[in-house]
Design a protein around this motif. Structure first.
Motif, mmCIF file in Angstrom:
data_model
loop_
_atom_site.group_PDB
_atom_site.id
_atom_site.type_symbol
_atom_site.label_atom_id
_atom_site.label_comp_id
_atom_site.label_asym_id
_atom_site.label_seq_id
_atom_site.Cartn_x
_atom_site.Cartn_y
_atom_site.Cartn_z
ATOM 1 N N ARG A 88 15.303 5.477 34.125
ATOM 2 C CA ARG A 88 15.447 5.981 32.759
ATOM 3 C C ARG A 88 16.449 7.131 32.710
ATOM 4 O O ARG A 88 17.203 7.270 31.744
ATOM 5 N N SER A 89 16.467 7.950 33.742
ATOM 6 C CA SER A 89 17.436 9.052 33.790
ATOM 7 C C SER A 89 18.858 8.511 33.845
ATOM 8 O O SER A 89 19.765 9.029 33.172
ATOM 9 N N ILE A 90 19.055 7.465 34.633
ATOM 10 C CA ILE A 90 20.382 6.844 34.722
ATOM 11 C C ILE A 90 20.763 6.229 33.375
ATOM 12 O O ILE A 90 21.902 6.370 32.905
ATOM 13 N N GLU A 91 19.804 5.543 32.755
ATOM 14 C CA GLU A 91 20.063 4.924 31.451
ATOM 15 C C GLU A 91 20.447 5.983 30.418
ATOM 16 O O GLU A 91 21.433 5.826 29.680
ATOM 17 N N PHE A 92 19.683 7.069 30.378
ATOM 18 C CA PHE A 92 19.974 8.126 29.408
ATOM 19 C C PHE A 92 21.327 8.769 29.705
ATOM 20 O O PHE A 92 22.086 9.086 28.775
ATOM 21 N N GLY A 93 21.633 8.950 30.988
ATOM 22 C CA GLY A 93 22.930 9.507 31.351
ATOM 23 C C GLY A 93 24.077 8.631 30.880
ATOM 24 O O GLY A 93 25.109 9.132 30.405
ATOM 25 N N ALA A 94 23.900 7.312 30.992
ATOM 26 C CA ALA A 94 24.932 6.384 30.524
ATOM 27 C C ALA A 94 25.082 6.467 29.007
ATOM 28 O O ALA A 94 26.204 6.471 28.476
ATOM 29 N N TYR A 95 23.942 6.535 28.310
ATOM 30 C CA TYR A 95 24.003 6.681 26.856
ATOM 31 C C TYR A 95 24.696 7.991 26.473
ATOM 32 O O TYR A 95 25.522 8.034 25.555
ATOM 33 N N ALA A 96 24.346 9.066 27.179
ATOM 34 C CA ALA A 96 24.912 10.379 26.855
ATOM 35 C C ALA A 96 26.423 10.393 27.071
ATOM 36 O O ALA A 96 27.180 10.910 26.232
ATOM 37 N N ALA A 97 26.875 9.828 28.187
ATOM 38 C CA ALA A 97 28.312 9.804 28.470
ATOM 39 C C ALA A 97 29.057 8.977 27.427
ATOM 40 O O ALA A 97 30.122 9.380 26.934
ATOM 41 N N THR A 98 28.493 7.825 27.082
ATOM 42 C CA THR A 98 29.131 6.975 26.075
ATOM 43 C C THR A 98 29.129 7.654 24.713
ATOM 44 O O THR A 98 30.114 7.591 23.965
ATOM 45 N N ALA A 99 28.017 8.323 24.397
ATOM 46 C CA ALA A 99 27.920 9.026 23.114
ATOM 47 C C ALA A 99 28.985 10.109 22.999
ATOM 48 O O ALA A 99 29.626 10.262 21.947
#
Length: 205
Positions: free
Chosen positions: A155-166
């Motif tokens: 989940r941390s990796i997923e959120f990090g990917a969302y954050a970077a894309t955002a």
């Protein structure tokens, strides 16, 4: 109150019209310090009522931080996998929340990972048929009503990917908008220092 009444009360509290916003060609979206007009697309029309019910159910506000929180929550529930376009709209709102209150965005995302959203057709049909009699019943169905199927590390990796894309989307929208704003204001006779002076915000919450 029924969910229809809860939604009507929500619109009244926030000063929203329940139909006018659907007719506009563009809709102002929080992007950092600016409200940027973006196309008022059909996907937004289709899911707007259910997004607003997410606000009502979760208690997240309609300010810049609250929109970021509800978007993080929706991403946690899997909105990106239900509709990539819907997920992209979540990322736009998330970007502003990440700048202002990143910890709150993470908490909202983790809460969403244990919750359900109203975007699947079966859930929308239940809302439209008034399956849940009131807000407590809806909250019981949606909020933290399941175990997170993935470990925290993923989940941390997923959120990090969302954050970077955002933040990438944020830059692509905000930088041209800021440049346009500066050029326009200077053209209208404002001094450069007045143009770049930050305004006091009362819509963060």
């Amino acid at each position: 109150m029924t969910l229809k009444e809860e939604l009507a009360a929500f619109y009244h509290r926030c000063g929203f019209a329940d139909t006018a916003d659907r007719q506009a060609c563009t809709v102002p979206v929080y992007t950092g310090c600016l409200l940027v007009p973006l196309p008022n697309i059909e996907t937004r029309h289709r899911y707007l009522k259910y997004h607003d019910l997410h606000h009502v159910a979760t208690g997240y506000s309609t300010g810049r931080i609250g929109e970021g929180e509800v978007s993080a929550w929706e991403l946690g529930t899997g909105s990106m996998f239900h509709s990539p376009l819907l997920g992209t709209m979540n990322l736009i709102a998330l970007s502003t929340g990440l700048v202002l209150e990143p910890k709150r965005m993470w908490r909202a995302f983790r809460r969403g990972c244990r919750s359900r959203n109203l975007y699947p057709q079966t859930m929308r049909t239940k809302i439209d048929s008034e399956y849940w009699p009131d807000l407590p019943a809806l909250r019981q169905e949606l909020l933290e009503s399941r175990r997170d199927p993935l470990p925290s590390a993923l989940r941390s990796i997923e959120f990090g990917a969302y954050a970077a894309t955002a933040m990438l989307i944020h830059a692509l929208i905000a930088i041209p908008a800021v440049c346009t704003r500066v050029v326009t204001d200077i053209g209208l006779g404002y001094s450069f220092f007045k143009v770049i002076k930050p305004a006091k915000r009362n819509d963060l919450y």
